[in-house]
Design an enzyme around this catalytic site. Structure first.
Site, PDB file in Angstrom:
ATOM      1  N   SER A 294       5.254  -4.646   7.850  1.00 38.70           N
ATOM      2  CA  SER A 294       5.329  -5.313   6.560  1.00 38.70           C
ATOM      3  C   SER A 294       6.797  -5.417   6.120  1.00 38.70           C
ATOM      4  O   SER A 294       7.645  -5.845   6.905  1.00 38.70           O
ATOM      5  CB  SER A 294       4.465  -4.569   5.534  1.00 38.70           C
ATOM      6  OG  SER A 294       4.350  -5.292   4.339  1.00 38.70           O
TER       7      SER A 294
ATOM      8  N   ARG B 213      -0.549  -4.237  -8.936  1.00 41.57           N
ATOM      9  CA  ARG B 213      -1.131  -3.642  -7.730  1.00 41.57           C
ATOM     10  C   ARG B 213      -2.452  -4.314  -7.383  1.00 41.57           C
ATOM     11  O   ARG B 213      -2.739  -4.583  -6.199  1.00 41.57           O
ATOM     12  CB  ARG B 213      -1.341  -2.151  -7.945  1.00 41.57           C
ATOM     13  CG  ARG B 213      -1.885  -1.421  -6.735  1.00 41.57           C
ATOM     14  CD  ARG B 213      -0.918  -1.501  -5.575  1.00 41.57           C
ATOM     15  NE  ARG B 213      -1.256  -0.534  -4.533  1.00 41.57           N
ATOM     16  CZ  ARG B 213      -0.554  -0.390  -3.419  1.00 41.57           C
ATOM     17  NH1 ARG B 213       0.511  -1.143  -3.203  1.00 41.57           N
ATOM     18  NH2 ARG B 213      -0.902   0.505  -2.524  1.00 41.57           N
TER      19      ARG B 213
ATOM     20  N   ASP C 100      -4.587 -11.490   8.747  1.00 44.88           N
ATOM     21  CA  ASP C 100      -3.484 -11.286   7.801  1.00 44.88           C
ATOM     22  C   ASP C 100      -3.191 -12.568   7.038  1.00 44.88           C
ATOM     23  O   ASP C 100      -2.898 -13.616   7.629  1.00 44.88           O
ATOM     24  CB  ASP C 100      -2.241 -10.838   8.575  1.00 44.88           C
ATOM     25  CG  ASP C 100      -1.156 -10.254   7.677  1.00 44.88           C
ATOM     26  OD1 ASP C 100      -1.208 -10.469   6.451  1.00 44.88           O
ATOM     27  OD2 ASP C 100      -0.260  -9.576   8.216  1.00 44.88           O
TER      28      ASP C 100
ATOM     29  N   HIS D  33      -3.889  -7.862   6.068  1.00 39.90           N
ATOM     30  CA  HIS D  33      -2.561  -7.275   6.258  1.00 39.90           C
ATOM     31  C   HIS D  33      -2.630  -5.750   6.386  1.00 39.90           C
ATOM     32  O   HIS D  33      -1.856  -5.144   7.139  1.00 39.90           O
ATOM     33  CB  HIS D  33      -1.672  -7.665   5.074  1.00 39.90           C
ATOM     34  CG  HIS D  33      -0.272  -7.173   5.172  1.00 39.90           C
ATOM     35  ND1 HIS D  33       0.590  -7.576   6.156  1.00 39.90           N
ATOM     36  CD2 HIS D  33       0.429  -6.293   4.397  1.00 39.90           C
ATOM     37  CE1 HIS D  33       1.767  -6.982   6.003  1.00 39.90           C
ATOM     38  NE2 HIS D  33       1.688  -6.199   4.939  1.00 39.90           N
ATOM     39  N   ASP D  34      -3.559  -5.130   5.679  1.00 40.93           N
ATOM     40  CA  ASP D  34      -3.699  -3.676   5.738  1.00 40.93           C
ATOM     41  C   ASP D  34      -4.258  -3.188   7.063  1.00 40.93           C
ATOM     42  O   ASP D  34      -4.408  -1.972   7.263  1.00 40.93           O
ATOM     43  CB  ASP D  34      -4.592  -3.176   4.599  1.00 40.93           C
ATOM     44  CG  ASP D  34      -3.833  -2.997   3.297  1.00 40.93           C
ATOM     45  OD1 ASP D  34      -2.601  -3.191   3.293  1.00 40.93           O
ATOM     46  OD2 ASP D  34      -4.470  -2.669   2.279  1.00 40.93           O
TER      47      ASP D  34
END
Length: 337
Positions: free
Chosen positions: A135, A201, A288, A317-318
Site C-alpha cells: 500500500s 476511517r 483491489d 485491498h486488505d
C-alpha cells in the site's frame, strides 16, 4: 514489544523547505544482524500501522515465513508524522513549547524515505537484502529503490503505485473533508477531530474492502432489525481508530501520500522506474479497488527485470493483510533465493 528510538539531533529540512529542529524515529527490529550485514529485510508500513510489524501484519514475522527472525534482521521504522513515536503533530514544537497540532509542516513521501535512510545509516546498514512495502508502504519502498538503486538487492511492491493516482487522491480528499467537517478539528488538543476521523476511517474502509469483502463478512442473520451489521461495523471501526490515532496525524499523512510521484524531477515516472536495479516482485490483488491488477501489471512492466504475482482474494485491498498463506507463498522464495 517496546519501540526503539533514534534521535537525529540536527535540523531536518523537508522537501517543502520547512525545517524540523530535530527528528525522532521510532522503530522495531527482529532477529540478529549477521556479521556480514547481508541479511536485512526492511519493511515499510502503511497508513495507520506502526513499526511493530508482528502487531499489524499477521503470520508474517514467524519462523518459516518471509519475515523469519531466525534468518533475517527485520527492521520497520515508523513514518514521519505518525502517531506512533516518530516526530509528528503531537510532538512539541521547540519554538513554542506546545504540540504542533495543525501547524506541523507539510512533508512528503520523499521526506519519509530520507528520514529512514538516516536511520539505516545509524544502524550501520549499507545494503538491504529485501525492501518490502505494501500500500503506501510501497510508495516509500519504490521511492527508496529509485533514489538509492545500489542499496536495494530485492524489492517487493504489494498493492501500491509509483505515483498517487487521481482516484487515490480523491479517496484521500474525501477523508480529509470528513475530518475538516468536525468543528473540533483545529483546536489545540490531542482528541480534536474525533468524529471526523471516525467518519474518514469508515470512508476509507469502503475502498479497502470493496463490495465483495463486505458482502462476505457483513451479512445480517435472517430476521435482523435495525441497525444492520454493516452499519455497526462501520461505527465500530471508526471508533476503534479514534482510540489509537489522532486526526492531525491522519490528515497530515493523507496530504503526504498525495505528493507521491517517483517521476517528479526525474524525467517522469517511467524514466524513474528504469533506474531501479533491485530484483523486483510486484504483487497485485484480484479485487483491489485502490490499486487494481491492471495498474500493478503496468508497474511491473516498467521496472527492469521485474515479475508479477497475484493474490486471489474477496477482501479487496486488505487482501495483503488477510491472505497470509498466499502472500508467503510468493514472498518466501523471493527473499530467500
Amino acid at each position: 514489544m517496546e519501540a526503539l528510538h533514534f534521535e537525529y539531533d540536527a535540523p531536518f529540512t523537508l522537501e517543502s523547505g520547512a525545517t524540523l529542529p530535530r527528528l525522532t524515529i521510532a522503530y522495531h527490529t527482529y532477529g540478529q544482524l549477521a556479521p556480514s550485514r547481508d541479511n536485512v529485510i526492511w519493511v515499510c508500513h502503511a497508513l495507520t500501522a506502526n513499526s511493530e510489524v508482528a502487531d499489524w501484519w499477521p503470520h508474517t514475522v514467524e519462523q518459516g515465513r518471509f519475515l523469519d527472525p531466525s534468518r533475517h534482521f527485520i527492521v520497520c521504522a515508523n513514518i514521519l508524522g505518525s502517531h506512533y513515536g516518530t516526530t509528528g503533530p503531537l510532538h512539541t514544537n521547540p519554538a513554542t513549547g506546545r504540540p504542533y497540532y495543525g501547524t506541523f509542516p507539510n512533508f512528503t513521501i520523499r521526506d519519509m524515505v530520507r528520514a529512514h535512510r538516516l536511520l539505516a545509516d545509524a544502524l550501520g546498514i549499507g545494503g538491504i537484502a529485501a525492501l518490502i512495502g505494501s500500500s503506501v508502504g510501497g510508495f516509500q519502498a519504490v521511492e527508496w529503490a529509485v533514489e538509492e538503486p545500489s542499496r536495494i538487492e530485492r524489492l517487493a511492491l504489494i498493492a501500491t503505485a509509483a505515483k498517487a493516482s487521481p482516484w487515490c487522491i480523491a479517496i484521500d480528499e474525501t477523508q480529509r473533508m470528513a475530518i475538516e467537517a468536525d468543528p473540533t478539528f483545529g483546536q489545540p488538543r490531542d482528541d480534536a477531530g474525533r468524529a471526523g476521523i471516525a467518519a474518514a476511517r469508515a470512508i476509507g474502509l469502503l475502498t479497502y474492502r470493496g463490495g465483495s469483502g463486505y458482502n462476505r463478512t457483513q451479512q445480517d442473520p435472517d430476521g435482523t432489525t435495525l441497525p444492520h451489521r454493516a452499519s455497526t461495523y462501520q461505527r465500530y471501526q471508526g471508533e476503534k481508530l479514534c482510540r489509537r490515532y489522532n486526526a492531525y496525524s491522519y490528515h497530515a499523512i493523507l496530504n503526504a501520500f498525495d505528493t507521491h510521484d517517483v517521476g517528479r524531477g526525474r524525467g517522469g515516472v517511467e524514466a524513474a522506474l528504469a533506474r531501479i536495479k533491485a530484483r523486483t516482485l510486484v504483487v497485485g490483488i484480484t479485487t483491489d479497488l485502490v490499486f487494481t491488477p491492471a495498474e500493478m501489471h503496468w508497474l511491473a512492466d516498467r521496472i527492469p527485470g521485474s515479475r508479477y504475482g497475484e493474490i486471489v482474494s474477496e477482501f479487496g485491498h486488505d487482501g495483503f493483510l488477510v491472505e497470509h498463506e498466499q502472500l508467503n507463498a510468493l514472498l518466501y522464495p523471493f527473499v530467500n533465493n
